[in-house]
Design a protein around this motif. Structure first.
Motif, PDB file in Angstrom:
ATOM      1  N   MET A 113      -4.765 -36.685 -34.121  1.00 30.97           N
ATOM      2  CA  MET A 113      -3.582 -37.327 -33.552  1.00 30.97           C
ATOM      3  C   MET A 113      -2.645 -36.309 -32.926  1.00 30.97           C
ATOM      4  O   MET A 113      -1.822 -36.680 -32.087  1.00 30.97           O
ATOM      5  N   GLY A 114      -2.718 -35.060 -33.392  1.00 32.35           N
ATOM      6  CA  GLY A 114      -1.825 -34.065 -32.826  1.00 32.35           C
ATOM      7  C   GLY A 114      -2.617 -32.856 -32.381  1.00 32.35           C
ATOM      8  O   GLY A 114      -3.767 -32.653 -32.756  1.00 32.35           O
ATOM      9  N   GLU A 159      -5.734 -30.885 -41.727  1.00 31.31           N
ATOM     10  CA  GLU A 159      -6.740 -31.925 -41.944  1.00 31.31           C
ATOM     11  C   GLU A 159      -7.373 -32.296 -40.605  1.00 31.31           C
ATOM     12  O   GLU A 159      -6.666 -32.581 -39.641  1.00 31.31           O
ATOM     13  N   ILE A 184      -8.758 -34.954 -39.733  1.00 32.97           N
ATOM     14  CA  ILE A 184      -8.464 -36.327 -39.343  1.00 32.97           C
ATOM     15  C   ILE A 184      -7.167 -36.422 -38.541  1.00 32.97           C
ATOM     16  O   ILE A 184      -6.978 -37.360 -37.767  1.00 32.97           O
ATOM     17  N   HIS A 185      -6.281 -35.423 -38.694  1.00 31.85           N
ATOM     18  CA  HIS A 185      -4.994 -35.471 -38.003  1.00 31.85           C
ATOM     19  C   HIS A 185      -5.013 -34.712 -36.687  1.00 31.85           C
ATOM     20  O   HIS A 185      -4.006 -34.644 -36.008  1.00 31.85           O
ATOM     21  N   LEU A 226       5.638 -35.757 -26.106  1.00 37.13           N
ATOM     22  CA  LEU A 226       5.762 -36.801 -27.131  1.00 37.13           C
ATOM     23  C   LEU A 226       7.007 -37.664 -26.930  1.00 37.13           C
ATOM     24  O   LEU A 226       7.187 -38.656 -27.627  1.00 37.13           O
ATOM     25  N   PRO A 246       3.349 -38.468 -36.176  1.00 32.19           N
ATOM     26  CA  PRO A 246       2.829 -38.549 -34.809  1.00 32.19           C
ATOM     27  C   PRO A 246       3.168 -39.900 -34.194  1.00 32.19           C
ATOM     28  O   PRO A 246       3.253 -40.903 -34.912  1.00 32.19           O
ATOM     29  N   ALA A 289       0.812 -43.038 -34.893  1.00 38.20           N
ATOM     30  CA  ALA A 289       0.237 -43.179 -36.226  1.00 38.20           C
ATOM     31  C   ALA A 289       1.194 -43.959 -37.125  1.00 38.20           C
ATOM     32  O   ALA A 289       2.408 -43.858 -36.992  1.00 38.20           O
ATOM     33  N   PHE A 337      -9.601 -39.172 -44.935  1.00 39.51           N
ATOM     34  CA  PHE A 337      -8.647 -39.907 -44.103  1.00 39.51           C
ATOM     35  C   PHE A 337      -7.208 -39.730 -44.547  1.00 39.51           C
ATOM     36  O   PHE A 337      -6.294 -40.042 -43.785  1.00 39.51           O
ATOM     37  N   TRP A 371      -2.236 -41.498 -42.751  1.00 41.41           N
ATOM     38  CA  TRP A 371      -1.458 -41.638 -41.510  1.00 41.41           C
ATOM     39  C   TRP A 371      -2.469 -41.737 -40.388  1.00 41.41           C
ATOM     40  O   TRP A 371      -3.136 -40.765 -40.052  1.00 41.41           O
ATOM     41  N   LEU A 372      -2.601 -42.914 -39.811  1.00 44.65           N
ATOM     42  CA  LEU A 372      -3.704 -43.179 -38.901  1.00 44.65           C
ATOM     43  C   LEU A 372      -3.263 -43.941 -37.663  1.00 44.65           C
ATOM     44  O   LEU A 372      -2.357 -44.771 -37.728  1.00 44.65           O
ATOM     45  N   GLU A 373      -3.934 -43.670 -36.563  1.00 43.51           N
ATOM     46  CA  GLU A 373      -3.756 -44.472 -35.350  1.00 43.51           C
ATOM     47  C   GLU A 373      -4.646 -45.713 -35.465  1.00 43.51           C
ATOM     48  O   GLU A 373      -5.618 -45.718 -36.221  1.00 43.51           O
ATOM     49  N   PRO A 403       1.789 -36.203 -41.429  1.00 40.58           N
ATOM     50  CA  PRO A 403       1.495 -34.937 -40.777  1.00 40.58           C
ATOM     51  C   PRO A 403       2.486 -34.732 -39.635  1.00 40.58           C
ATOM     52  O   PRO A 403       3.008 -35.714 -39.100  1.00 40.58           O
TER      53      PRO A 403
END
Lengths: 335, 99
Positions: A1-2, A33, A35-36, A289, B5, B8, B33, B45-47, B93
């Motif tokens: 995500m980032g 992580e 995933i991030h 952002l 983010p 997310a 995850f 924390w997920l999209e 995050p």
């Protein structure tokens, strides 16, 4: 995500389970992580192990590599199935009469973004008298643009002269700016602009690759060796609405001084020091952002600026897909 | 709390299963995850696409007739309404990193 930015030298990245461990010199490592992570942007010598790279690519992340001075070197993407229909359509569009409209659209949006930024500056700083310049650009963007590539270049050039002259008046911080020059950028403000454009172009190139388009085949920026011409087309309005605006704010707020730049002689752009480069990528990320403003990026801009860039990429992809043969992705003959 | 983010949102996943092996498998899956905040509760924390992906993975790992899994996505910004007592804090995050 980032995105994680790494400013070398002295950094190493290795895989640890489902995380990346980042270590600078002998300091304690920090964990990211997977995933991030949307991707990595590496500046200069940063050691990334192959398992770390592969693990990031496996979760869809991308890697952009640049020199320590910010020159784009490479883009690394997952090897995944991508639509070939869109790429065939892109080639067809390139040779079709419709390419003229696309070229005009690129220049039109660029000039509109220039006008919008000057209008915004004029509202904030009326004593700089930028309104007339903004109006000239607005009128130029609304007028029918010429059809031939050469005449379009001329129109862009004329708009750029007005814009950069006004932009120079808007720079009031400790760093001076006499006008836009690049290759090499002769001064810190030009170096910051060039670096911002490089980051933007790198992002756009990875987005285009990811949707199956060829970043090298542009409509306004003609193909030239490995230049990412379509990425340069894509980012035109964002140069002014995002990078110029962020650089102008940063320079006028004295967030950069001469001490942040290392001169490299008359044939190379001044280079940001490590701490200053980290500060610049933070400013760039915050700009990407931030909410996308329709006043600066047009009525279809939505979400954050990065979403707006993705939206533009997706529109180009749809356009190219429509021009491609529907059965191209089925594995049957594309004829 | 970090600013999360932009796309997310906080997703709380709570699971219960009578089978030890499945419990360990679910925990390993969720470790990829998010972060365990209590015995069988994870903070992620997920999209949106990742929320769908996680849901499919959990569905494959669970046995519907025996297990119970809650996937609770909060709306974006909803984490500000979360109340905690003691050491617990939502821990998004950061939107980006600079090294």
């Amino acid at each position: 995500m980032g995105i994680a930015y790494f400013v070398g030298p002295g950094l190493s990245v290795r895989l640890d389970g489902r995380s990346l461990l980042v270590q600078r010199d002998q300091q304690p490592p920090r964990s990211l992580e997977l995933i991030h992570l949307r991707g990595l942007a590496l500046f200069g010598r940063v050691e990334v192990t192959t398992p770390a790279l592969l693990a990031l690519l496996a979760v869809g992340g991308r890697v952009v590599m640049a020199s320590r001075a910010g020159r784009l070197r490479a883009v690394c993407l997952p090897a995944r199935d991508r639509s070939v229909r869109a790429r065939i359509g892109q080639h067809r569009l390139f040779f079709s009469p419709a390419a003229a409209d696309l070229r005009a659209a690129v220049v039109g949006r660029k000039i509109l973004a220039m006008a919008a930024l000057l209008r915004r500056c004029d509202r904030n700083r009326p004593e700089l008298s930028l309104r007339a310049d903004a109006q000239i650009l607005l009128d130029a963007a609304r007028a029918p643009l010429p059809a031939t590539p050469e005449a379009l270049l001329g129109a862009e050039g004329a708009a750029a002269r007005v814009y950069w002259s006004a932009f120079a008046r808007a720079v009031v911080g400790p760093l001076t700016f006499a006008g836009r020059r690049s290759r090499p950028a002769p001064d810190p403000v030009n170096a910051l602009l060039s670096l911002g454009y490089t980051l933007l172009a790198g992002e756009a190139a990875t987005l285009l690759h990811a949707v199956g388009l060829d970043p090298a085949i542009g409509f306004y920026h003609r193909p030239f060796r490995t230049r990412p011409s379509l990425a340069l087309d894509l980012i035109e309005p964002f140069r002014h609405a995002v990078v110029d605006r962020a650089v102008l704010l940063a320079v006028n707020q004295a967030r950069f001084t001469q001490a942040d730049f290392e001169p490299r002689g008359p044939r190379a752009s001044p280079r940001l020091t490590q701490p200053a480069l980290r500060r610049f990528v933070t400013i760039y990320e915050e700009a990407m952002l931030a909410p996308a403003e329709t006043e600066l990026l047009g009525p279809r801009a939505a979400g954050c600026v990065r979403d707006a860039l993705l939206g533009t990429c997706q529109r180009i992809h749809r356009l190219c897909s429509r021009a491609g043969p529907p059965q191209a992705d089925s594995g049957r003959s594309a004829a | 709390m970090n600013r999360p983010p932009p796309n997310a949102s906080l997703v709380v996943v709570a699971y219960d299963t009578p089978d030890d092996r499945r419990r360990r498998r679910l925990a390993r899956l969720l470790d990829d995850f998010g972060k365990r905040v209590q015995g069988s509760v994870f903070e992620c924390w997920l999209e949106p696409p990742l929320i769908e992906h996680l849901t499919r993975r959990l569905a494959r790992a669970a046995v519907a007739s025996e297990d119970s899994i809650w996937i609770i996505p909060l709306s974006r910004g909803g984490e500000s309404a979360v109340r905690t007592i003691g050491q617990a804090q939502p821990d998004p995050p950061p939107p980006f990193w600079v090294f």
